[in-house]
Design a protein around this motif. Structure first.
Motif, PDB file in Angstrom:
ATOM      1  N   GLY A  95      26.433  62.577 -11.138  1.00  0.00           N
ATOM      2  CA  GLY A  95      27.564  61.864  -9.961  1.00  0.00           C
ATOM      3  C   GLY A  95      29.080  61.088 -10.919  1.00  0.00           C
ATOM      4  N   MET A  96      28.593  61.071 -12.165  1.00  0.00           N
ATOM      5  CA  MET A  96      29.282  60.750 -12.638  1.00  0.00           C
ATOM      6  C   MET A  96      30.462  61.700 -14.088  1.00  0.00           C
ATOM      7  N   LYS A  97      31.324  60.980 -14.005  1.00  0.00           N
ATOM      8  CA  LYS A  97      31.863  61.972 -15.573  1.00  0.00           C
ATOM      9  C   LYS A  97      31.029  62.271 -16.047  1.00  0.00           C
ATOM     10  N   ASN A  98      30.889  62.931 -16.867  1.00  0.00           N
ATOM     11  CA  ASN A  98      29.637  62.371 -17.956  1.00  0.00           C
ATOM     12  C   ASN A  98      29.662  63.821 -19.655  1.00  0.00           C
ATOM     13  N   VAL A 112      27.144  53.823 -28.835  1.00  0.00           N
ATOM     14  CA  VAL A 112      26.277  53.851 -27.419  1.00  0.00           C
ATOM     15  C   VAL A 112      26.872  53.040 -26.024  1.00  0.00           C
ATOM     16  N   LEU A 113      27.536  52.119 -26.707  1.00  0.00           N
ATOM     17  CA  LEU A 113      28.355  51.679 -25.717  1.00  0.00           C
ATOM     18  C   LEU A 113      30.008  51.590 -24.973  1.00  0.00           C
ATOM     19  N   GLN A 114      30.367  52.858 -26.107  1.00  0.00           N
ATOM     20  CA  GLN A 114      32.110  52.880 -26.194  1.00  0.00           C
ATOM     21  C   GLN A 114      31.406  54.325 -24.591  1.00  0.00           C
ATOM     22  N   VAL A 115      30.345  55.240 -25.177  1.00  0.00           N
ATOM     23  CA  VAL A 115      30.148  56.006 -24.058  1.00  0.00           C
ATOM     24  C   VAL A 115      29.995  55.736 -22.809  1.00  0.00           C
ATOM     25  N   ALA A 116      29.078  54.765 -22.922  1.00  0.00           N
ATOM     26  CA  ALA A 116      28.665  53.579 -21.509  1.00  0.00           C
ATOM     27  C   ALA A 116      30.182  53.172 -20.557  1.00  0.00           C
ATOM     28  N   ALA A 117      30.888  52.591 -21.459  1.00  0.00           N
ATOM     29  CA  ALA A 117      31.793  52.086 -20.502  1.00  0.00           C
ATOM     30  C   ALA A 117      32.577  52.956 -20.568  1.00  0.00           C
ATOM     31  N   CYS A 118      32.974  54.633 -20.405  1.00  0.00           N
ATOM     32  CA  CYS A 118      33.580  55.255 -20.245  1.00  0.00           C
ATOM     33  C   CYS A 118      33.322  56.554 -19.178  1.00  0.00           C
ATOM     34  N   VAL A 119      32.078  56.309 -19.217  1.00  0.00           N
ATOM     35  CA  VAL A 119      31.454  57.106 -18.453  1.00  0.00           C
ATOM     36  C   VAL A 119      30.775  56.649 -16.912  1.00  0.00           C
ATOM     37  N   ARG A 174      24.869  60.696 -27.529  1.00  0.00           N
ATOM     38  CA  ARG A 174      24.546  60.933 -26.884  1.00  0.00           C
ATOM     39  C   ARG A 174      23.564  60.444 -25.246  1.00  0.00           C
ATOM     40  N   MET A 175      23.477  59.195 -26.493  1.00  0.00           N
ATOM     41  CA  MET A 175      22.293  58.538 -25.532  1.00  0.00           C
ATOM     42  C   MET A 175      22.510  58.513 -24.348  1.00  0.00           C
ATOM     43  N   ALA A 176      24.012  57.730 -23.870  1.00  0.00           N
ATOM     44  CA  ALA A 176      23.738  57.378 -22.525  1.00  0.00           C
ATOM     45  C   ALA A 176      23.854  58.765 -21.375  1.00  0.00           C
ATOM     46  N   GLY A 177      23.357  59.763 -21.608  1.00  0.00           N
ATOM     47  CA  GLY A 177      22.980  60.612 -20.803  1.00  0.00           C
ATOM     48  C   GLY A 177      24.214  61.619 -20.597  1.00  0.00           C
ATOM     49  N   VAL A 178      24.572  62.195 -21.663  1.00  0.00           N
ATOM     50  CA  VAL A 178      25.739  62.479 -21.394  1.00  0.00           C
ATOM     51  C   VAL A 178      25.818  64.633 -22.104  1.00  0.00           C
ATOM     52  N   ARG A 179      26.914  64.925 -21.301  1.00  0.00           N
ATOM     53  CA  ARG A 179      26.442  66.447 -22.578  1.00  0.00           C
ATOM     54  C   ARG A 179      28.153  66.531 -23.210  1.00  0.00           C
ATOM     55  N   HIS A 194      35.378  66.312 -15.317  1.00  0.00           N
ATOM     56  CA  HIS A 194      34.378  65.749 -15.835  1.00  0.00           C
ATOM     57  C   HIS A 194      33.993  65.101 -16.665  1.00  0.00           C
ATOM     58  N   THR A 195      35.233  65.528 -18.091  1.00  0.00           N
ATOM     59  CA  THR A 195      35.581  64.242 -18.953  1.00  0.00           C
ATOM     60  C   THR A 195      35.701  63.229 -18.784  1.00  0.00           C
ATOM     61  N   ALA A 196      34.344  62.496 -19.649  1.00  0.00           N
ATOM     62  CA  ALA A 196      34.526  61.418 -19.879  1.00  0.00           C
ATOM     63  C   ALA A 196      35.675  60.140 -20.878  1.00  0.00           C
TER      64      ALA A 196
END
Ligand SMILES: *Cc1c(COP(=O)(O)O)cnc(C)c1O
Length: 375
Positions: free
Chosen positions: A105-108, A82-89, A125-130, A152-154
């Motif tokens: 509005g963020m790379k998601n 979760v933290l990996q994605v949150a940090a990248c997004v 997926r939890m941090a709201g990404v596709r 758009h790639t985080a």
């Protein structure tokens, strides 16, 4: 002493102790902590400290042990994901940190190979990404990765696990392609220890953030994990993590877990890993030897860098076999006291018995009960 207390507690609740011939699987308790780890947790429980300061210092140990620029303790590898994605997004921008899981509005987008999709990727997926899938179940090409990465790639996500992804693009190639496009690579390496070299291997390959379970091969607290990698990304991950009020707040890691993990990790890197492997091989051999004379079965001890990261006694059911099926054998082993958990999930006509988490004297019990279940 500790063991006796634990047994009393489980007995009071009416919960059965089991024999774990399955491995560091969370559902059956993961791993057991050495006494030194329990002592560190006990000590940590007796004083107040500033959690930010504690996790920063702990992070220095994590960085040293993994060879990464930076590190931190998190509440299990799934929380590390979760933290990996949150940090990248969202990075470390406080306004964006507070907005998650709304990533407008963020790379998601997170690029992932189809053969890496698995139940744990819920955490990514939890941090709201596709999740943007590339490839098919069993084939994927480098150009598919190149074409999937856009503005758009985080991050590009990669799973290393013995039970999936054997058809995936090799990690070094993924790192090369992603970095050429300026996109970080995040790795779920939760259950990849042993072999011990994996602790530093993915960081060395240039992966930007790697997470491991603290409560599997490292033998730290069950609800701990480590996240390591690039300093700017780990600094961002801290902002998303407890005790901050952010997406990671429900995945709290306490002072006791931090103390336990740091102690377990330092003990882990100082272990004689070759001796561990020899011991596990010996235990698996005891189990295989117990059934090697039964006609229709093939018993062997196997360990590799593909399906079986720790030594296993593998019992293959040949076409000449007329006895119970692998699933029936597993059920018989579970029905008696103490229940024995073994592996039947490899999708093959086999039962495998992982010696990684067997305790003193259990290999002999498993060998005897397995033989009885087969004959
Ligand atoms: C166990 C596991 C996880 C989750 O790790 P925790 O430390 O239990 O949160 C994630 N991915 C894979 C492949 C795993 O085996």
């Amino acid at each position: 002493m500790e063991a006796a207390q634990a047994m009393g507690f489980y007995e009071q609740l009416g919960v059965k102790r089991i024999i774990n011939a399955r491995g560091t699987v969370t559902r059956i308790g993961g791993s057991l902590m050495p006494p030194e780890v329990l002592q560190a947790m006990n000590e940590a429980a007796q004083a107040f400290v500033n959690l930010d300061e504690l996790n920063r210092k702990a992070g220095e140990v994590v960085a040293r042990c993994t060879g990464a620029e930076a590190g931190m303790v998190c509440a299990g590898a799934a929380s590390g994901m979760v933290l990996q994605v949150a940090a990248c997004v969202a990075g470390a921008d406080p306004a964006r940190v507070r907005r998650l899981p709304d990533t407008t509005g963020m790379k998601n987008e997170i690029v992932i190979q189809k053969c890496h999709r698995n139940p744990y990727d819920h955490a990514w997926r939890m941090a709201g990404v596709r999740m943007v899938e590339i490839g098919l179940a069993r084939t994927v090409f480098p150009w598919e990765l190149e074409q999937a990465i856009n503005e758009h790639t985080a991050a590009v996500a990669y799973t290393v696990a013995p039970w999936l992804g054997h058809e995936a693009l090799p990690l070094p190639q993924v790192v090369e392609i992603a970095h050429k496009k300026g996109v970080p690579v995040i790795v779920d390496a939760s259950a990849t220890l042993p072999p011990a070299e994996n602790l530093t291997r993915f960081v060395k390959m240039g992966c930007d953030m790697v997470t491991f379970s603290g409560g599997k091969g490292i033998m730290g607290p069950q609800s701990s994990g480590i996240l390591c990698g690039r300093k700017d990304l780990i600094d961002a991950a801290r902002m998303h993590a407890s005790p901050n009020h952010a997406i990671g707040r429900p995945m709290k890691v306490g002072k006791e877990e931090i103390a336990g993990l740091v102690t377990a990790l330092q003990m882990y890197v100082n272990r004689d890993h070759a001796a561990d492997m020899r011991r596990w091989t010996c235990l698996a051999q005891t189990i295989a030897d117990g059934v090697s004379d039964i006609p229709g079965l093939l018993a062997s001890v196997e360990c590799d860098d593909r399906d079986r990261f720790a030594p296993q006694a593998v019992i293959r059911f040949t076409s000449a076999w007329r006895g119970p099926s692998p699933a029936q054998v597993a059920d018989t082993l579970l029905a008696e006291d103490p229940p024995i958990y073994v592996g039947t999930d490899a999708g093959r006509d086999e039962v495998y018995l992982n010696s990684h988490m067997l305790q003193e004297g259990e290999a002999e019990i498993v060998a005897r009960r397995l033989r009885a279940a087969l004959t």
